[in-house]
Write a protein that holds these residues in place. Structure first.
Motif, PDB file in Angstrom:
ATOM      1  N   PRO A 190      -1.150  11.506   2.988  1.00  0.00           N
ATOM      2  CA  PRO A 190      -0.126  12.517   2.668  1.00  0.00           C
ATOM      3  C   PRO A 190      -0.770  13.818   2.184  1.00  0.00           C
ATOM      4  CG  PRO A 190      -0.097  10.708   1.059  1.00  0.00           C
ATOM      5  CD  PRO A 190      -1.246  10.461   1.961  1.00  0.00           C
ATOM      6  N   PRO A 226      -1.015   1.236   4.790  1.00  0.00           N
ATOM      7  CA  PRO A 226       0.384   1.568   4.482  1.00  0.00           C
ATOM      8  C   PRO A 226       1.309   1.313   5.666  1.00  0.00           C
ATOM      9  CG  PRO A 226      -0.916   3.562   4.772  1.00  0.00           C
ATOM     10  CD  PRO A 226      -1.886   2.419   4.812  1.00  0.00           C
ATOM     11  N   PRO A 268      -7.539  17.809  -6.815  1.00  0.00           N
ATOM     12  CA  PRO A 268      -6.819  16.524  -6.877  1.00  0.00           C
ATOM     13  C   PRO A 268      -5.638  16.533  -5.908  1.00  0.00           C
ATOM     14  CG  PRO A 268      -7.156  17.442  -9.072  1.00  0.00           C
ATOM     15  CD  PRO A 268      -7.551  18.498  -8.117  1.00  0.00           C
ATOM     16  N   ARG A 269      -5.483  15.467  -5.136  1.00  0.00           N
ATOM     17  CA  ARG A 269      -4.473  15.419  -4.095  1.00  0.00           C
ATOM     18  C   ARG A 269      -4.021  13.979  -3.892  1.00  0.00           C
ATOM     19  NH1 ARG A 269      -5.998  16.262   1.633  1.00  0.00           N
ATOM     20  NH2 ARG A 269      -4.389  14.678   1.790  1.00  0.00           N
ATOM     21  N   PRO A 270      -2.853  13.777  -3.291  1.00  0.00           N
ATOM     22  CA  PRO A 270      -2.442  12.400  -3.007  1.00  0.00           C
ATOM     23  C   PRO A 270      -3.421  11.740  -2.041  1.00  0.00           C
ATOM     24  CG  PRO A 270      -0.604  13.923  -2.727  1.00  0.00           C
ATOM     25  CD  PRO A 270      -1.830  14.754  -2.861  1.00  0.00           C
ATOM     26  N   LEU A 271      -3.631  10.459  -2.232  1.00  0.00           N
ATOM     27  CA  LEU A 271      -4.503   9.717  -1.319  1.00  0.00           C
ATOM     28  C   LEU A 271      -3.869   8.371  -1.018  1.00  0.00           C
ATOM     29  CD1 LEU A 271      -7.433   8.105  -3.231  1.00  0.00           C
ATOM     30  CD2 LEU A 271      -5.916   9.692  -4.371  1.00  0.00           C
ATOM     31  N   LEU A 272      -4.579   7.556  -0.286  1.00  0.00           N
ATOM     32  CA  LEU A 272      -4.086   6.221   0.047  1.00  0.00           C
ATOM     33  C   LEU A 272      -5.120   5.201  -0.421  1.00  0.00           C
ATOM     34  CD1 LEU A 272      -2.705   6.785   3.663  1.00  0.00           C
ATOM     35  CD2 LEU A 272      -1.363   6.255   1.631  1.00  0.00           C
ATOM     36  N   PRO A 273      -4.670   3.954  -0.619  1.00  0.00           N
ATOM     37  CA  PRO A 273      -5.638   2.965  -1.119  1.00  0.00           C
ATOM     38  C   PRO A 273      -6.785   2.688  -0.154  1.00  0.00           C
ATOM     39  CG  PRO A 273      -3.410   2.024  -0.991  1.00  0.00           C
ATOM     40  CD  PRO A 273      -3.293   3.434  -0.575  1.00  0.00           C
ATOM     41  N   LEU A 307      -1.083   7.367  -3.658  1.00  0.00           N
ATOM     42  CA  LEU A 307      -1.327   7.415  -5.095  1.00  0.00           C
ATOM     43  C   LEU A 307      -2.005   8.735  -5.430  1.00  0.00           C
ATOM     44  CD1 LEU A 307      -4.461   5.369  -6.010  1.00  0.00           C
ATOM     45  CD2 LEU A 307      -3.535   5.258  -3.721  1.00  0.00           C
ATOM     46  N   PRO A 358       1.080  17.191   0.786  1.00  0.00           N
ATOM     47  CA  PRO A 358       2.154  18.170   0.563  1.00  0.00           C
ATOM     48  C   PRO A 358       1.608  19.590   0.730  1.00  0.00           C
ATOM     49  CG  PRO A 358       2.127  16.505  -1.165  1.00  0.00           C
ATOM     50  CD  PRO A 358       0.874  16.329  -0.378  1.00  0.00           C
ATOM     51  N   PRO A 364       0.839  -1.208   0.000  1.00  0.00           N
ATOM     52  CA  PRO A 364       0.000   0.000   0.000  1.00  0.00           C
ATOM     53  C   PRO A 364       0.877   1.262   0.000  1.00  0.00           C
ATOM     54  CG  PRO A 364      -0.684  -1.538   1.711  1.00  0.00           C
ATOM     55  CD  PRO A 364       0.595  -2.059   1.168  1.00  0.00           C
TER      56      PRO A 364
END
Lengths: 527, 527
Positions: B187, B476, B265-270, A268, B189, A265
């Motif tokens: 996350p 993660p 739009p931004r970073p994400l996690l599964p 993304l 940034p 994981p």
């Protein structure tokens, strides 16, 4: 239960927007990389879209020239197909036999040589389209809706830019994920996201984190040194200063050919879809002779063995080590191997030039899969829940097998070091230790338990781009930032300077006050 | 076309795994936060699962006590419902009228007071379950499969931990996304992901990036100061040292109540699924009187106006400013307002205590929506493609409206500063400037064009957790790292120390050599 079924049946009617037949242009990469893209394109053609493949005269192992559902836009390149094949053979030998003993620097030097040669070829191929005004005019007149490309070989994005088309990537990975990170803005914290091909897991010790960081930095330098050569080429073709990364960064969607059954994981982005295993299908019946072998294997079952479509040959010594191990198994073995018949080959082992791998892995008699660890084969094993013995040869294969080993469904061997006993033990372990089969089934269930099948997701997002002329709402604003802005280094620097200035002024004022006070005290003492 | 339909119809049969009826425990948050969770729970109940709601004796505005599809596990708390209601009223007044003029520090001081008061209440509520052995025993015996909770009010995760249940969050956001970032490892940034409620967009200037970074740091301090109070409470209840964040970090899935139609739009996690708008539905017919108003509005159509379920009242001055503006519109206005009837109310404006907002927004006569900018209302406007005039009042509402303004489907006004002319101009702009309707329709299309409906995705992932007893394959590895390990500060520090040592040794050797050489030269000169 019935109500649930009706509900599920109605679901896609409400939400899947259909696309009136559109026009898809594809920029394929040859060898096994095309296998996945082919499935997506076939599905698009099956849904009524017109799919046109840009195919140069020296393209290899595409398996697409017999597909009647595609249109072909052929163009010629100034070198023969044989040159391509010879290069690939040499490259494979280098990876399998030389790379394992190499230092980073030697690896860099040798890879640079190979890749520079490859890039020269790539540019010649690209020239065949982007410097072919007649072809470009014809393509423009076709009014395509989208271009689909594998970015491993740059050019697809350049053609899309020239034609003013939105484009979608189908990608496995770049080394150290440099392309995805530097051009696609995919975040990858070095502390728990191992770089592709670093052969690390997501649980990193301090030393492994140092290794991972160095690996990323090294790969980024490599990327700039090697792929940076395309910057001038892209600028020349487009007639304005640009970079490969800038154009790659315009990809609307990145369809990554893995999923969380395989990947650790990681962070993304909304325009990255993980569609691993999209080529997997339920098994079809085996050819008669293979079915016979399977049925004659009794309770022991069969072992399927393939080192992939690109490796035809092994040294006599290695093939004998392998054959000798296989001969001691109680299972029957179906081995895809078109090299010289090994002297130690047992009666239980049958050689084939080609095998219906997916159908074999889906056969109820199959107990284990001995594989080089290519992503396509690994996904077929995941799909059917078959434990693996991985004998990685080159490229991402060691990394892939490490993933599967971490997930508890594979044992890993070294092609150059292993002896017959090692292979025998490994196969026996994955067959007789029930944890391997249990983990394989668990991972398989994760793979099958997705809201939408990987292939349907891939096709959905390509059609989305066709419907909306892009997917700009998924594009992160980080594309407009420099690397130091992205990491807020300018902000941190500015705040540090402010802090230092405040400190400096405070110290100055303090020392000024001290100096002012001291003479006064002395004067007082004199009084 | 027919072939496509058949294919789409077959899709879910192959891939949607059904769950045999399971047992869901829910820890609801009161007020409008429950509205979304309720929809998910209703869908789970509709699919045959047994849904049990843990409801304390002072719970407010749940709208759930009349839902026959839920079971209730009631428990009492040592304070009356009125205390809760009074607190909410005071908190709203503080946010709407006081906060806009406040400095960070004053805001911190005042918020801390309110939140400390709230947390005291929260702990009393939590005590009602976690210190109630009888209830805990009963819940354990029920053998639930999953707990669903809104983490805005901590306790759900603690109950899950006590009962040994996997849990799923349904969440809008925490201030500065502190919970999602610090506990969920999402996350963000600082350079292009504006903190929730920072009232910034994803296109940040240098100064805005400084503001954003300061905002994040400030919110993280606030989080530790305020929510850190739960660490001791959680440790006491579990009988081992732990933190709120550690337990929150065990959430299997975070169902976030927005989507890329709304979010930058931004970073994400599964394990983060963006399921915004899951409560939206096609419109039902309006009540007769409202339909009459709509039909009598002619070509001008109607304007729908609501400041949400939590704001019942405005000052006389403000309500008259608003009513006067509305009276000058050629449209008919349907205004949800249960305060004193404004003297300036026009004939075209009708007041209602409650309106069927979704049905009104989905009515073909609706031209614009005047809204406080709550996420639920915004999503109804997105779903139906209605441009908005945002008059944000408190919490995330200014931020929400800024999102919609950036997407080109809203104009934003200040409730305290605006005059009648401003409101009139704003409504006229969003109705008469076609770009607002176009953007609203574009965003609406993005919302509708998803591979799976938000509600179905939410339910899918809850059922996934029930089927697999968790979703550990999406968790993660960063959860096991400290903050300095996550950012590789230890690695960077180590490498810097190594570099400095090499530099130091080089300089020392160099200066040693220089010293050795000089006397020799002098000696030579002497000769």
């Amino acid at each position: 239960m019935l109500r649930s079924c009706v509900f599920l049946l109605l679901l896609p009617i409400c939400f899947f927007n259909t696309v009136s037949a559109g026009k898809v242009l594809a920029w394929p990469t040859d060898a096994s990389h095309f296998l996945n893209l082919k499935i997506i394109l076939e599905e698009l053609a099956h849904k009524g879209h017109e799919v046109t493949l840009l195919a140069h005269s020296a393209i290899m192992i595409m398996g697409a020239d017999n597909i009647s559902s595609f249109k072909f836009e052929n163009f010629s390149v100034p070198f023969p197909k044989e040159k391509n094949e010879k290069f690939l053979e040499e490259f494979l030998a280098f990876w399998i036999y030389d790379v394992p003993q190499m230092s980073y620097w030697k690896f860099y030097e040798e890879t640079k040589k190979f890749v520079s040669e490859q890039l020269k070829t790539d540019k010649l191929v690209c020239d065949g389209v982007v410097k072919n005004e007649l072809l470009l005019k014809k393509l423009k007149a076709e009014k395509f809706d989208v271009l689909v490309s594998d970015p491993l070989i740059p050019c697809g994005e350049l053609i899309a830019e020239l034609l003013g088309l939105p484009f979608v990537y189908s990608f496995r990975f770049s080394m150290g994920n440099s392309m995805e990170r530097l051009c696609g803005q995919l975040p990858a914290p070095f502390s728990f996201v191992p770089g592709s091909m670093a052969e690390l897991t997501d649980k990193l010790t301090f030393l492994e984190r140092i290794k991972n960081m160095n690996f990323y930095i090294f790969q980024d330098i490599l990327f700039h040194l090697i792929f940076g050569q395309f910057d001038a080429y892209f600028s020349e073709v487009l007639g304005r200063p640009t970079t490969l990364c800038e154009i790659m960064g315009k990809a609307e969607i990145w369809l990554i050919r893995t999923y969380w059954d395989f990947e650790y994981p990681r962070p993304l982005l909304p325009n990255f879809e993980f569609v691993g295993g999209l080529h997997c299908k339920p098994p079809k019946p085996l050819p008669e002779d293979m079915e016979k072998i399977a049925q004659s294997s009794g309770e022991h079952g069969i072992v399927v063995f393939s080192l992939g479509s690109m490796v035809k040959n092994l040294t006599d010594e290695r093939s004998n080590v392998i054959a000798s191990a296989l001969s001691q198994l109680p299972q029957k073995v179906i081995w895809r191997y078109s090299g010289k018949r090994p002297a130690t080959l047992g009666e239980n082992t049958v050689l084939y030039d080609w095998i219906p791998q997916n159908d074999l892995l889906g056969h109820p008699k199959t107990k284990a899969f001995i594989t080089h660890g290519g992503t396509n084969g690994i996904y077929e094993a995941i799909y059917h829940g078959v434990p693996m013995v991985g004998i990685p040869l080159f490229a991402d294969q060691p990394d892939n097998i490490i993933h599967m080993k971490t997930k508890g469904m594979a044992v890993m061997l070294d092609i150059n070091q292993m002896q017959s006993q090692d292979l025998l033990d490994a196969v026996n372990t994955v067959i007789n230790d029930p944890s391997y089969k249990e983990n394989a089934m668990r991972i398989s269930q994760i793979h099958h338990d997705q809201p939408v099948k990987p292939l349907d997701r891939a096709v959905f997002w390509i059609e989305f781009v066709m419907r909306h002329k892009g997917a700009k709402h998924l594009r992160p604003a980080s594309h407009d930032l420099t690397w130091y802005q992205y990491h807020c280094l300018d902000v941190i620097g500015f705040l540090l300077v402010c802090l230092l200035m405040v400190l400096f002024i405070t110290i100055k004022i303090f020392s000024f006050c001290c100096r002012k006070c001291r003479p006064a005290k002395r004067k007082q003492k004199k009084h």
